[in-house]
Design an enzyme around this catalytic site. Structure first.
Site: not given
Ligand code: NAD
Length: 375
Positions: A147, A203, A235, A259, A263
């Site tokens: 980001y 990852k 994943d 992020d 959620d």
């Protein structure tokens, strides 16, 4: 032992903010009575309340108060009806909340996701998968990664083609400091009396950032012999959260993965009214500066009706006691009091179901009174 004193800036904000903040302060006053501790709580306007009082979403006096405080207890800001009347950069979420995050270098976001067994109906998973309750702490790095990395931008390639670039960047130091937050938190949890566990998400099979992340986390973990470390690819992590959430204790993630997974984890608990959060900055001496707020917003649809769930705000105050003030017993007393209130069947509308014969629908104030009395 002399009485410990803490300065708290209480910024209730807009919508249901003031309604739920009132109950959190009530609970903090009850904590003062039971434990040898004193809270100097100063309330100040923020968001539209700040604009109305002093012409901007984060008034200078409010910011000065925050600078002179040990922690910020935040409600929520923003009113969808009024927000379009002013430019984007002056709107409460950007001009107040993002500004505070930047001002205080809040690099670690903590989101505890707790599903009390009595509230199993709010969870979208089958009861077998809930395994008698969920208790996960998601820790997200908040100021680095994809980001914020440079270069960032988009360019015209001609012929109707464009190219966009975002860059994922982490340094050893950035990974080290968030890893310390995760392991320190795991030490305070020790689920069911056993050893705390950190599951680090990355990852590493595809990203250079993932390889560095895994190396640094592994190396920091050596300083915490009482906490177990496991690595999981993001994943698979997304799948495991739905398949067997009870396997997780502390979930450590870089910014973007955090992020998304925070959620996803939040969805395991059906209401925003149950979800607190903490955003932590650097450690100064034995204190950690932090901003504590519910995960939800100002809930204009129910504001002013006295029906909002104050538990997220109360649990946010509890996180402040734990992480900024190191008051473990007082934090434990808040969790126990919230549990007692839930077991007693007191429910605001967001977590009420008529299918539960022991449940009764009560107001914001009644929930706050019951929890404060149980401290
Ligand atoms: P919201 O979180 O305010 O509401 C979403 C839904 O959850 C609503 O149905 C609401 O009633 C419910 N809800 C939220 N908190 C609840 C509680 N404590 N008890 C019971 N029900 C609760 O999200 P929204 O409607 O998308 O946003 C409203 C405003 O809040 C917007 O201006 C938005 O920008 C702002 N917002 C602020 C923050 C913040 O200050 N950190 C966070 C999110 C949204």
């Amino acid at each position: 032992m002399s009485m410990q004193k803490f300065n708290i800036a209480a910024l209730a904000g807009d919508g249901i903010g003031p309604e739920v903040m009132r109950e959190a302060i009530k609970v903090l006053r009850a904590v003062e009575k039971r434990f040898s501790v004193s809270f100097n709580i100063t309330e100040a306007p923020v968001g539209w309340a700040g604009i109305d009082a002093a012409g901007k979403a984060l008034p200078d006096d409010t910011l000065a108060l925050c600078r002179n405080s040990d922690a910020i207890l935040f409600g929520s800001v923003g009113l969808p009806d009024r927000d379009p009347t002013i430019p984007k950069d002056q709107r409460p979420e950007r001009a107040a909340l993002l500004r505070l995050r930047k001002e205080f270098g809040l690099f670690a976001n903590l989101r505890p996701v707790i599903l009390w067994p009595e509230l199993s109906h709010t969870c979208p998973l089958t009861k077998e998968r809930q395994a008698g309750g969920i208790d996960i702490l998601v820790i997200r790095e908040l100021t680095g990664g994809l980001y914020f990395g440079q270069p960032k931008g988009s360019e015209d390639l001609g012929g109707g083609q464009r190219r966009a670039t975002d860059t994922m960047v982490y340094t050893t130091a950035e990974i080290e400091r968030i890893t310390h937050v995760a392991f320190a938190a795991a030490q305070t949890r020790k689920k069911s009396g056993g050893q705390g566990k950190v599951t680090s998400i990355d990852k590493a099979n595809v990203l250079e950032n993932g390889i560095l992340w895994r190396d640094v986390v592994t190396s920091v973990a050596k300083q915490y012999s009482d906490v177990t470390l496991e690595h999981m690819l993001v994943d698979n992590g997304a799948m495991q959260l739905m398949l067997k959430p009870s396997q997780f204790d502390v979930l450590l993630c870089e910014n973007m993965f955090g992020d998304i997974l925070s959620d996803e984890a939040a969805a395991l608990v059906g209401s925003l009214g149950m979800l607190p959060s903490a955003s932590l900055g650097a450690t100064k001496g034995d204190r950690v500066f932090g901003l504590y707020e519910p995960a939800g917003g100002t809930a204009p649809d129910i504001a002013g009706k006295g029906v909002a769930n104050p538990i997220a705000q109360i649990l946010s105050a509890g996180l402040m006691l734990l992480h900024s003030f190191h008051l473990r017993d007082a934090h434990g007393a808040i969790i126990a009091a919230v549990t007692k209130n839930i077991k007693a069947g007191n429910r605001t509308g967001d977590i009420y179901t008529s299918a539960d014969p022991t449940a009764k629908k009560v107001s914001t104030r009644e929930v706050g009174d019951t929890i404060a009395a149980a401290i």
